[in-house]
Design a protein around this motif. Sequence first.
Motif, PDB file in Angstrom:
ATOM      1  N   SER A 250       0.825  -1.210   0.000  1.00  0.00           N
ATOM      2  CA  SER A 250       0.000   0.000   0.000  1.00  0.00           C
ATOM      3  C   SER A 250       0.855   1.256   0.000  1.00  0.00           C
ATOM      4  CB  SER A 250      -0.916  -0.006   1.234  1.00  0.00           C
ATOM      5  OG  SER A 250      -0.141  -0.137   2.416  1.00  0.00           O
ATOM      6  N   THR A 251       2.007   1.215  -0.697  1.00  0.00           N
ATOM      7  CA  THR A 251       2.868   2.383  -0.770  1.00  0.00           C
ATOM      8  C   THR A 251       2.122   3.540  -1.446  1.00  0.00           C
ATOM      9  OG1 THR A 251       4.789   0.953  -0.981  1.00  0.00           O
ATOM     10  CG2 THR A 251       5.063   3.267  -1.592  1.00  0.00           C
ATOM     11  N   PRO A 252       2.115   4.724  -0.864  1.00  0.00           N
ATOM     12  CA  PRO A 252       1.392   5.847  -1.475  1.00  0.00           C
ATOM     13  C   PRO A 252       1.929   6.182  -2.860  1.00  0.00           C
ATOM     14  CG  PRO A 252       2.020   6.339   0.796  1.00  0.00           C
ATOM     15  CD  PRO A 252       2.732   5.079   0.417  1.00  0.00           C
ATOM     16  N   VAL A 253       1.027   6.555  -3.740  1.00  0.00           N
ATOM     17  CA  VAL A 253       1.401   6.967  -5.093  1.00  0.00           C
ATOM     18  C   VAL A 253       1.767   8.448  -5.087  1.00  0.00           C
ATOM     19  CG1 VAL A 253       0.597   7.253  -7.454  1.00  0.00           C
ATOM     20  CG2 VAL A 253      -0.051   5.214  -6.153  1.00  0.00           C
ATOM     21  N   ASP A 254       2.809   8.805  -5.791  1.00  0.00           N
ATOM     22  CA  ASP A 254       3.315  10.176  -5.805  1.00  0.00           C
ATOM     23  C   ASP A 254       2.509  11.025  -6.791  1.00  0.00           C
ATOM     24  OD1 ASP A 254       4.834  12.449  -5.514  1.00  0.00           O
ATOM     25  OD2 ASP A 254       6.545  11.700  -6.679  1.00  0.00           O
ATOM     26  N   TRP A 255       1.276  11.362  -6.382  1.00  0.00           N
ATOM     27  CA  TRP A 255       0.411  12.126  -7.280  1.00  0.00           C
ATOM     28  C   TRP A 255       0.950  13.533  -7.519  1.00  0.00           C
ATOM     29  CZ3 TRP A 255      -2.670   9.131  -9.801  1.00  0.00           C
ATOM     30  CH2 TRP A 255      -3.201   7.979  -9.198  1.00  0.00           C
ATOM     31  N   TRP A 256       1.526  14.154  -6.476  1.00  0.00           N
ATOM     32  CA  TRP A 256       2.087  15.497  -6.667  1.00  0.00           C
ATOM     33  C   TRP A 256       3.225  15.468  -7.676  1.00  0.00           C
ATOM     34  CZ3 TRP A 256      -0.008  19.904  -5.958  1.00  0.00           C
ATOM     35  CH2 TRP A 256      -0.933  20.112  -4.921  1.00  0.00           C
ATOM     36  N   GLY A 257       4.041  14.435  -7.633  1.00  0.00           N
ATOM     37  CA  GLY A 257       5.104  14.303  -8.622  1.00  0.00           C
ATOM     38  C   GLY A 257       4.552  14.189 -10.031  1.00  0.00           C
ATOM     39  N   ALA A 258       3.461  13.420 -10.185  1.00  0.00           N
ATOM     40  CA  ALA A 258       2.839  13.268 -11.505  1.00  0.00           C
ATOM     41  C   ALA A 258       2.307  14.604 -12.022  1.00  0.00           C
ATOM     42  CB  ALA A 258       1.712  12.239 -11.434  1.00  0.00           C
TER      43      ALA A 258
ATOM     44  N   HIS B  86       8.242   8.398  -0.876  1.00  0.00           N
ATOM     45  CA  HIS B  86       7.875   7.415  -1.897  1.00  0.00           C
ATOM     46  C   HIS B  86       7.880   8.100  -3.265  1.00  0.00           C
ATOM     47  CE1 HIS B  86       6.781   4.733   1.369  1.00  0.00           C
ATOM     48  NE2 HIS B  86       6.065   5.706   1.889  1.00  0.00           N
ATOM     49  N   PRO B  87       9.054   8.362  -3.815  1.00  0.00           N
ATOM     50  CA  PRO B  87       9.148   9.129  -5.065  1.00  0.00           C
ATOM     51  C   PRO B  87       8.643   8.355  -6.275  1.00  0.00           C
ATOM     52  CG  PRO B  87      11.295   8.276  -4.449  1.00  0.00           C
ATOM     53  CD  PRO B  87      10.377   7.970  -3.307  1.00  0.00           C
ATOM     54  N   MET B  88       8.067   9.093  -7.212  1.00  0.00           N
ATOM     55  CA  MET B  88       7.655   8.499  -8.470  1.00  0.00           C
ATOM     56  C   MET B  88       8.878   8.133  -9.307  1.00  0.00           C
ATOM     57  SD  MET B  88       5.024  10.120 -11.270  1.00  0.00           S
ATOM     58  CE  MET B  88       6.136  11.432 -11.771  1.00  0.00           C
TER      59      MET B  88
ATOM     60  N   ILE C  73      11.794  17.908  -9.314  1.00  0.00           N
ATOM     61  CA  ILE C  73      13.067  17.369  -8.825  1.00  0.00           C
ATOM     62  C   ILE C  73      13.145  17.474  -7.302  1.00  0.00           C
ATOM     63  CG2 ILE C  73      15.566  17.617  -8.889  1.00  0.00           C
ATOM     64  CD1 ILE C  73      14.360  16.456 -11.431  1.00  0.00           C
ATOM     65  N   VAL C  74      12.739  18.630  -6.771  1.00  0.00           N
ATOM     66  CA  VAL C  74      12.756  18.805  -5.315  1.00  0.00           C
ATOM     67  C   VAL C  74      11.823  17.800  -4.648  1.00  0.00           C
ATOM     68  CG1 VAL C  74      12.175  20.379  -3.433  1.00  0.00           C
ATOM     69  CG2 VAL C  74      13.376  21.241  -5.461  1.00  0.00           C
ATOM     70  N   ARG C  75      10.654  17.618  -5.223  1.00  0.00           N
ATOM     71  CA  ARG C  75       9.685  16.657  -4.690  1.00  0.00           C
ATOM     72  C   ARG C  75      10.259  15.244  -4.670  1.00  0.00           C
ATOM     73  NH1 ARG C  75       4.980  15.442  -1.838  1.00  0.00           N
ATOM     74  NH2 ARG C  75       4.179  13.473  -2.625  1.00  0.00           N
ATOM     75  N   GLU C  76      10.920  14.846  -5.762  1.00  0.00           N
ATOM     76  CA  GLU C  76      11.446  13.482  -5.840  1.00  0.00           C
ATOM     77  C   GLU C  76      12.611  13.270  -4.877  1.00  0.00           C
ATOM     78  OE1 GLU C  76       9.541  11.251  -7.870  1.00  0.00           O
ATOM     79  OE2 GLU C  76       8.505  13.130  -7.469  1.00  0.00           O
ATOM     80  N   ARG C  77      13.321  14.322  -4.537  1.00  0.00           N
ATOM     81  CA  ARG C  77      14.434  14.207  -3.585  1.00  0.00           C
ATOM     82  C   ARG C  77      13.933  14.087  -2.142  1.00  0.00           C
ATOM     83  NH1 ARG C  77      19.633  15.473  -4.967  1.00  0.00           N
ATOM     84  NH2 ARG C  77      20.017  16.178  -2.831  1.00  0.00           N
TER      85      ARG C  77
END
Length: 474
Positions: free
Chosen positions: A199-207, A257-259, A249-253
């Motif tokens: 149930s790892t959260p999906v990185d919707w903000w990254g998308a 649970h990065p996309m 990029i900042v979000r994924e760092r």
Amino acid sequence: MTVTSGPAPASSTLDRRVLAVAILAAFVAFLDGTVITVALPAISAELGGGLPVQQWVVDAYLITLGALILLAGSLSDLWGRLLVLRLGLLGFAVTSLLCGLAPTAEFLIVARALQGVAGALLVPSSLALITAAHRGRAQATAIGVWTAWTSAAFIAGPVIGGLLTDLASWRWVFVINVVPIAVTLVLMRGLRADAPRGSTPVDWWGAVLGAVGLGGVVFALIEQANFGWGSPVVLVPLALGVLSLAGFIVRERRTAHPMMPLGLFRSRNFAAGNAATVAVYAALSLGTFVVPIYLQQGAGLSATQAGLVLLPVTVLNIALSSWFGSLAGRFGSRWFMAAGPIIAAAGFAMLLAIEQPFDYVGQALAGILVLGLGLTMTVAPLTAAILGAVDERRSGIASAINNAVSRVAGLVAIALLGALIGTRIDGAWLDRGLLLTAGLLVVGGLISAVGITNRDARREPDETADPRDPAAGP
């Protein structure tokens, strides 16, 4: 193996079915990226809009495909590969019909964007099926077969699109997708998907940040030819896009649970392979765009004739890609990835001989054959090197990242087309496009020669492991 079936068929039979499903699912996504190329003059003749509309019909698909393919890779690893694949196939069928029925250019562009959303679900799941079902040299060979057919789709698109455009209508370029989709869904009935992985959260903000970033930048690159760089119509989307990409990029760092897990790029082969992918696929997108367009609007060929020009590349891909994939599994990918793009660059340079009146045998055939050999030598080893650099449990997201890189490279190349080589389609326009294509391929070969190593990445699984990612294991 993570894919099983109910009646327990022989392993080899199951593996072949998995490979067939993977090929067919990815085939339609790759095909639709290029099948449209030779139909663009017919589309603009019926719906209007000129070169900007032609660019948008191509890039609307690539924007959503490139922006969401990372999210699709995460969903593939999280929800199961076959479930995501089914959703993508059904969505692709519906949006293909919408494209075929488009009454206006604006409707078509929106439908193409939705089609890219569905296409994003297909590619990472299909390749992850192969990496889960095969090991060692068998995996490299299977990747070679997958690459042969998907690369064939990339190059055969203009042939199929030309035939459908000349014999029926450009609308059938989209409607015909329903046939391979139906076949794929039938083949999938005997397979049961791997279980969801948690149930790892999906990185919707990254998308969202990735989609807005790519959309804003590409919109500005295309529309600057109409409004100029000083216009707010260009500057506002450009600024929004750049800020969104920086935020991505900042979000994924920072997210747990990065996309797009940036830790994957600590693997030398993964990082160098994706850098080479940028150059190689930007070149392919540019080259396979300018050649068919010029042959129709400059040299006066029909859509079918323009599409057939690149047919030998498809034949070479089908005939030799699995062989080169096997050789890469045996000897390593480095020198195939280094030599292949440079050979392909020589082939594109040889096409500078094209002039009016067009003589296929005298001006193009030799270059096309050299180009085909170089591309065939490149693609399967490139795919094998990148996927071999990460743990199998992360093959879905690794495949998604590489495919996102290739699609984004292609869409940026098309978006910059007018700024880099102009908008007047003549012999000089073609020459500038061919030289730029050849130069990008040489860069891809040099990156591979310097960056790729034949060291077995599976001996160093910790290089790509992100301690925050539960899928990475202990």
